[in-house]
Scaffold this active site. Structure first.
Site, mmCIF file in Angstrom:
data_model
loop_
_atom_site.group_PDB
_atom_site.id
_atom_site.type_symbol
_atom_site.label_atom_id
_atom_site.label_comp_id
_atom_site.label_asym_id
_atom_site.label_seq_id
_atom_site.Cartn_x
_atom_site.Cartn_y
_atom_site.Cartn_z
ATOM 1 N N TYR A 143 0.922 -1.188 -0.090
ATOM 2 C CA TYR A 143 -0.058 -0.105 0.073
ATOM 3 C C TYR A 143 0.881 1.147 0.067
ATOM 4 O O TYR A 143 1.508 1.556 1.044
ATOM 5 C CB TYR A 143 -0.664 0.045 1.162
ATOM 6 N N LYS A 171 -1.714 -1.536 -4.096
ATOM 7 C CA LYS A 171 -2.823 -0.500 -3.884
ATOM 8 C C LYS A 171 -1.944 1.013 -4.053
ATOM 9 O O LYS A 171 -1.132 1.430 -3.355
ATOM 10 C CB LYS A 171 -3.473 -0.330 -2.804
#
EC number: 4.3.3.7
Length: 300
Positions: A143, A171
Site C-alpha cells: 500500500y 494499491k
C-alpha cells in the site's frame, strides 16, 4: 488484442471496495451492520472487500476488533468475494502479529502500508515488507500512500519486492503515474488504483482494477467503468468515469477524509456506517447535504 489482455492477473478480483468499519451510535463495532453492508457491496458488483484500511479507520480499531470484523464479513459473503485485511502499522513486529491474526480469522490477503511516522529509508522499507511476507502465509498487497505515511515505496524498491512469491499486488495512491507504469511494465504485480479518479487511466495502461472508497456508495457505477472497458467500449467507460468525478471530488478532495464523507453519505442513504471515531469528526450538515445532492444527480 482485446482490452482484457492488457493487465496482469487479478489475484483478489478487479472491483474492490475499501469498506468503512460500521460503528453503533455508541461507538462500538457494529458487526451486524458490517455484514449487511458487505453483502450489499458484493451484490452490487464488488469482487473483493478491503477491511481495516484507511477508510476502515484502522488506527482507531483494536486488534481484536480487526479480527472480529474479518470473521463477521467472511460469514456474510462466504466465497463470493475476496477479503483483504489491512494489517499495516508503524511497527514491524505488530504488523506481523496482525498478519497472522488476519490469516487465522479467514482473510484471503493482506494490505500492508509503508511504515509511517518514523520515515525509514528504502532498505528498511524493503526489509519490513519482506519480514511480513516471510512470516505470513497469505499474499500481500503493498500500500503506497506517501501522503499519509510520509514514506514512499519507491519504484526500484517495488521492483525488488516483486520477486518475493507472496508479494503479488500494489494499491497505488502515489500519484506517480510514470512510476506505476514502470513497475507494471517490468513485473507481474497486480496494480490497483487507490485513487478513484485513476480507475480507468490505470486500467488502460495495464493496471488490474481498483480499491475504492467511493465504491461504498456507488459500487455498481464504478464496476460499470471496468465492465465497459473490458467489453472494448472505451468511450462509454470514459463517460462513466467522468460522470463519477463530481462525487469522487466531493468525497475525496474537498477537505474531509474519505471515511467521514463515506459514512455521511451512507447515513443519509439509510445504510450501515454509523459515526466515525475520534480524532475524526462527523461531516457537518452542509457537507452531508452537498454529498447527497451530488449522489442523487449521479444516480438519477
Amino acid at each position: 488484442m482485446t482490452t482484457a489482455d492488457t493487465s496482469a492477473a487479478a489475484p483478489f478480483g478487479r472491483a474492490l471496495c475499501a469498506m468503512v468499519t460500521p460503528f453503533t451510535a455508541e461507538g462500538a463495532l457494529d458487526l451486524d451492520g458490517a455484514q449487511r453492508l458487505a453483502g450489499r457491496l458484493v451484490d452490487e458488483g464488488c469482487d473483493g472487500l478491503v477491511l481495516s484500511g484507511t477508510t476502515g479507520e484502522s488506527p482507531t480499531t483494536s486488534d481484536a476488533e480487526k479480527a472480529d470484523l474479518i470473521r463477521a464479513v467472511r460469514q456474510a459473503v462466504g466465497d463470493r468475494a475476496s477479503i483483504v485485511a489491512g494489517v499495516g502499522t508503524a511497527d514491524t513486529r505488530h504488523t506481523v502479529e496482525l498478519a497472522l491474526a488476519a490469516e487465522k480469522a479467514g482473510a484471503d490477503g493482506l494490505l500492508v502500508v509503508a511504515p509511517y511516522y518514523s520515515r525509514p529509508p528504502q532498505d528498511a522499507v524493503e526489509a519490513h515488507f519482506r519480514e511480513v511476507a516471510d512470516a505470513a502465509g497469505l499474499p500481500l498487497v503493498l500500500y503506497d500512500i506517501p501522503g499519509r505515511t510520509g514514506t514512499r515505496i519507491e519504484p526500484e524498491t517495488m521492483l525488488r519486492l516483486a520477486g518475493h512469491p507472496r508479494i503479488v499486488a500494489v494499491k497505488d495512491c502515489s500519484y506517480d503515474f510514470l512510476g506505476a507504469q514502470k513497475v507494471i511494465g517490468r513485473t507481474g504485480l497486480a496494480y490497483y488504483a487507490g485513487c478513484d479518479e485513476h480507475i480507468l487511466a490505470l486500467r488502460a495502461v495495464g493496471g488490474t482494477g481498483y480499491v475504492s472508497t467511493v465504491a461504498n456508495v456507488i459500487p455498481r457505477h464504478l464496476r460499470s467503468v471496468l465492465d465497459a472497458f473490458e467489453a472494448g467500449d472505451t468511450p462509454v467507460s470514459a463517460r462513466l468515469q467522468q460522470r463519477a468525478i463530481p462525487l469522487i471530488e466531493l468525497m475525496m478532495s474537498a477537505g474531509l477524509p474519505g471515511a467521514v464523507t463515506a459514512k455521511a453519505l451512507l447515513g443519509a442513504l439509510g445504510l450501515p456506517g454509523g459515526p466515525v471515531r475520534a480524532p475524526l469528526r462527523p461531516a457537518g450538515r452542509e457537507a452531508a447535504d452537498g454529498l447527497l445532492a451530488v449522489y442523487e444527480e449521479l444516480t438519477r
